[in-house]
Write a protein that holds these residues in place. Sequence first.
Motif, PDB file in Angstrom:
ATOM      1  N   UNK A   5       2.167   2.763   0.727  1.00  0.00           N
ATOM      2  CA  UNK A   5       2.039   1.325   1.045  1.00  0.00           C
ATOM      3  C   UNK A   5       2.771   0.919   2.296  1.00  0.00           C
ATOM      4  N   UNK A   6       2.282   0.364   3.343  1.00  0.00           N
ATOM      5  CA  UNK A   6       3.063  -0.438   4.530  1.00  0.00           C
ATOM      6  C   UNK A   6       2.592  -2.215   4.224  1.00  0.00           C
ATOM      7  N   UNK A   7       3.169  -2.703   3.401  1.00  0.00           N
ATOM      8  CA  UNK A   7       2.710  -3.823   4.101  1.00  0.00           C
ATOM      9  C   UNK A   7       3.716  -4.985   4.007  1.00  0.00           C
ATOM     10  N   UNK A   8       3.140  -6.079   4.880  1.00  0.00           N
ATOM     11  CA  UNK A   8       3.663  -7.053   5.421  1.00  0.00           C
ATOM     12  C   UNK A   8       4.711  -8.360   4.702  1.00  0.00           C
ATOM     13  N   UNK A   9       5.757  -8.646   4.531  1.00  0.00           N
ATOM     14  CA  UNK A   9       5.965  -9.485   3.909  1.00  0.00           C
ATOM     15  C   UNK A   9       6.612  -8.552   1.819  1.00  0.00           C
ATOM     16  N   UNK A  10       6.879  -9.692   1.350  1.00  0.00           N
ATOM     17  CA  UNK A  10       7.922  -9.355   0.521  1.00  0.00           C
ATOM     18  C   UNK A  10       6.812  -9.798  -0.888  1.00  0.00           C
ATOM     19  N   UNK A  11       7.045  -9.059  -1.678  1.00  0.00           N
ATOM     20  CA  UNK A  11       6.036  -9.274  -3.492  1.00  0.00           C
ATOM     21  C   UNK A  11       6.683 -11.050  -3.626  1.00  0.00           C
ATOM     22  N   UNK A  12       5.656 -11.967  -4.127  1.00  0.00           N
ATOM     23  CA  UNK A  12       6.727 -12.909  -4.577  1.00  0.00           C
ATOM     24  C   UNK A  12       6.426 -13.371  -6.226  1.00  0.00           C
ATOM     25  N   UNK A  13       5.377 -14.409  -5.982  1.00  0.00           N
ATOM     26  CA  UNK A  13       4.811 -15.329  -7.252  1.00  0.00           C
ATOM     27  C   UNK A  13       4.118 -13.295  -8.307  1.00  0.00           C
ATOM     28  N   UNK A  14       3.959 -12.506  -7.715  1.00  0.00           N
ATOM     29  CA  UNK A  14       2.446 -11.177  -8.543  1.00  0.00           C
ATOM     30  C   UNK A  14       3.408 -10.363  -8.872  1.00  0.00           C
ATOM     31  N   UNK A  15       5.068 -10.804  -7.487  1.00  0.00           N
ATOM     32  CA  UNK A  15       6.440  -9.348  -7.981  1.00  0.00           C
ATOM     33  C   UNK A  15       6.079  -8.599  -8.757  1.00  0.00           C
ATOM     34  N   UNK A  16       5.744  -9.291 -10.122  1.00  0.00           N
ATOM     35  CA  UNK A  16       6.292  -8.263 -12.012  1.00  0.00           C
ATOM     36  C   UNK A  16       5.052  -7.687 -12.209  1.00  0.00           C
ATOM     37  N   UNK A  21       1.899  -2.252 -11.256  1.00  0.00           N
ATOM     38  CA  UNK A  21       1.131  -1.392 -11.387  1.00  0.00           C
ATOM     39  C   UNK A  21       1.556  -0.039 -10.351  1.00  0.00           C
ATOM     40  N   UNK A  22       2.500  -0.747  -9.446  1.00  0.00           N
ATOM     41  CA  UNK A  22       3.077   0.583  -8.355  1.00  0.00           C
ATOM     42  C   UNK A  22       3.751   1.917  -9.169  1.00  0.00           C
ATOM     43  N   UNK A  23       4.692   1.444 -10.507  1.00  0.00           N
ATOM     44  CA  UNK A  23       4.815   2.228 -11.573  1.00  0.00           C
ATOM     45  C   UNK A  23       3.884   3.355 -11.936  1.00  0.00           C
ATOM     46  N   UNK A  24       3.284   2.216 -12.692  1.00  0.00           N
ATOM     47  CA  UNK A  24       1.960   2.990 -12.769  1.00  0.00           C
ATOM     48  C   UNK A  24       1.793   4.251 -12.590  1.00  0.00           C
ATOM     49  N   UNK A  25       1.334   3.411 -10.773  1.00  0.00           N
ATOM     50  CA  UNK A  25       0.275   4.779 -10.147  1.00  0.00           C
ATOM     51  C   UNK A  25       1.580   5.734  -9.609  1.00  0.00           C
ATOM     52  N   UNK A  26       2.505   5.659  -9.602  1.00  0.00           N
ATOM     53  CA  UNK A  26       3.513   6.958  -9.656  1.00  0.00           C
ATOM     54  C   UNK A  26       3.116   8.004 -10.082  1.00  0.00           C
ATOM     55  N   UNK A  27       2.691   7.944 -11.292  1.00  0.00           N
ATOM     56  CA  UNK A  27       2.429   8.946 -12.195  1.00  0.00           C
ATOM     57  C   UNK A  27       1.205   9.503 -11.827  1.00  0.00           C
ATOM     58  N   UNK A  28       0.480   9.520 -11.216  1.00  0.00           N
ATOM     59  CA  UNK A  28      -0.789  10.364  -9.661  1.00  0.00           C
ATOM     60  C   UNK A  28      -0.241  10.272  -8.507  1.00  0.00           C
ATOM     61  N   UNK A  29       0.704  10.150  -7.969  1.00  0.00           N
ATOM     62  CA  UNK A  29       0.444  10.313  -6.678  1.00  0.00           C
ATOM     63  C   UNK A  29       2.118  10.289  -5.678  1.00  0.00           C
ATOM     64  N   UNK A  30       2.151  10.453  -5.013  1.00  0.00           N
ATOM     65  CA  UNK A  30       4.195   9.866  -5.137  1.00  0.00           C
ATOM     66  C   UNK A  30       3.738   9.012  -3.834  1.00  0.00           C
ATOM     67  N   UNK A  31       4.270   7.822  -4.870  1.00  0.00           N
ATOM     68  CA  UNK A  31       3.929   6.435  -4.306  1.00  0.00           C
ATOM     69  C   UNK A  31       5.255   6.580  -3.354  1.00  0.00           C
ATOM     70  N   UNK A  32       5.687   5.797  -2.085  1.00  0.00           N
ATOM     71  CA  UNK A  32       6.388   4.818  -1.424  1.00  0.00           C
ATOM     72  C   UNK A  32       5.646   3.235  -0.698  1.00  0.00           C
ATOM     73  N   UNK A  33       6.582   3.311  -1.295  1.00  0.00           N
ATOM     74  CA  UNK A  33       6.517   1.127  -1.232  1.00  0.00           C
ATOM     75  C   UNK A  33       7.443   0.928   0.937  1.00  0.00           C
ATOM     76  N   UNK A  34       6.923   0.447   1.352  1.00  0.00           N
ATOM     77  CA  UNK A  34       7.593  -0.101   2.886  1.00  0.00           C
ATOM     78  C   UNK A  34       6.980  -1.626   2.769  1.00  0.00           C
ATOM     79  N   UNK A  35       7.924  -2.461   3.319  1.00  0.00           N
ATOM     80  CA  UNK A  35       7.727  -4.196   3.008  1.00  0.00           C
ATOM     81  C   UNK A  35       8.357  -4.375   4.393  1.00  0.00           C
ATOM     82  N   UNK A  36       7.357  -4.295   5.224  1.00  0.00           N
ATOM     83  CA  UNK A  36       7.759  -5.073   6.655  1.00  0.00           C
ATOM     84  C   UNK A  36       7.932  -6.459   6.788  1.00  0.00           C
ATOM     85  N   UNK A  37       8.566  -7.012   7.196  1.00  0.00           N
ATOM     86  CA  UNK A  37       9.191  -8.416   7.489  1.00  0.00           C
ATOM     87  C   UNK A  37       8.017  -9.250   8.104  1.00  0.00           C
TER      88      UNK A  37
END
Length: 154
Positions: A5-16, A21-37
């Motif tokens: 996941x390559x996303x612009x900006x940091x997670x804020x209000x919905x971060x938890x 869900x990103x943690x849950x998704x790692x059960x099925x995929x080798x998930x990487x998250x990149x936050x772009x400033x």
Amino acid sequence: MRVSLVVVGKAKALAPVIREYEARATRYWRLEVHEVPQTRGKVAADVRRGEAARIRALLRPGYLTVALTRCGDRRSSVELARWLEKMTLRSERGVHFVIGGAFGLEEGFKRECRFSLSLSALTLPHDLARLVLAEQLYRAGTILRNEPYHKGPK
């Protein structure tokens, strides 16, 4: 298969809940998250151009790049799951899902992407789009493993 996941900006209000869900998704995929400033500025074209340059710097060769846009392909949860399964069976190295910032993704960048995907015809804040995508990746994994999370038609 790797999913990035390559996303612009940091997670804020919905971060938890995003992290959950990103943690849950790692059960099925080798998930990487990149936050772009986010790029600062008021001229939309300049902001999109700056963010596109930062996004491109994170993209790995050999990965399919999917732009998340309001006008992209619409798929059901099952269709998305089957598409990810197909990418895995084709031995793709990985998939980049790219979510733009407040001004969206640069047009040139969107044309460079092999696919575009719509999470909704509505314009979503990028935090909400990230949450929906993370939940759908988790859901896709449960669908493919025939686990009971998904209650809709298969």
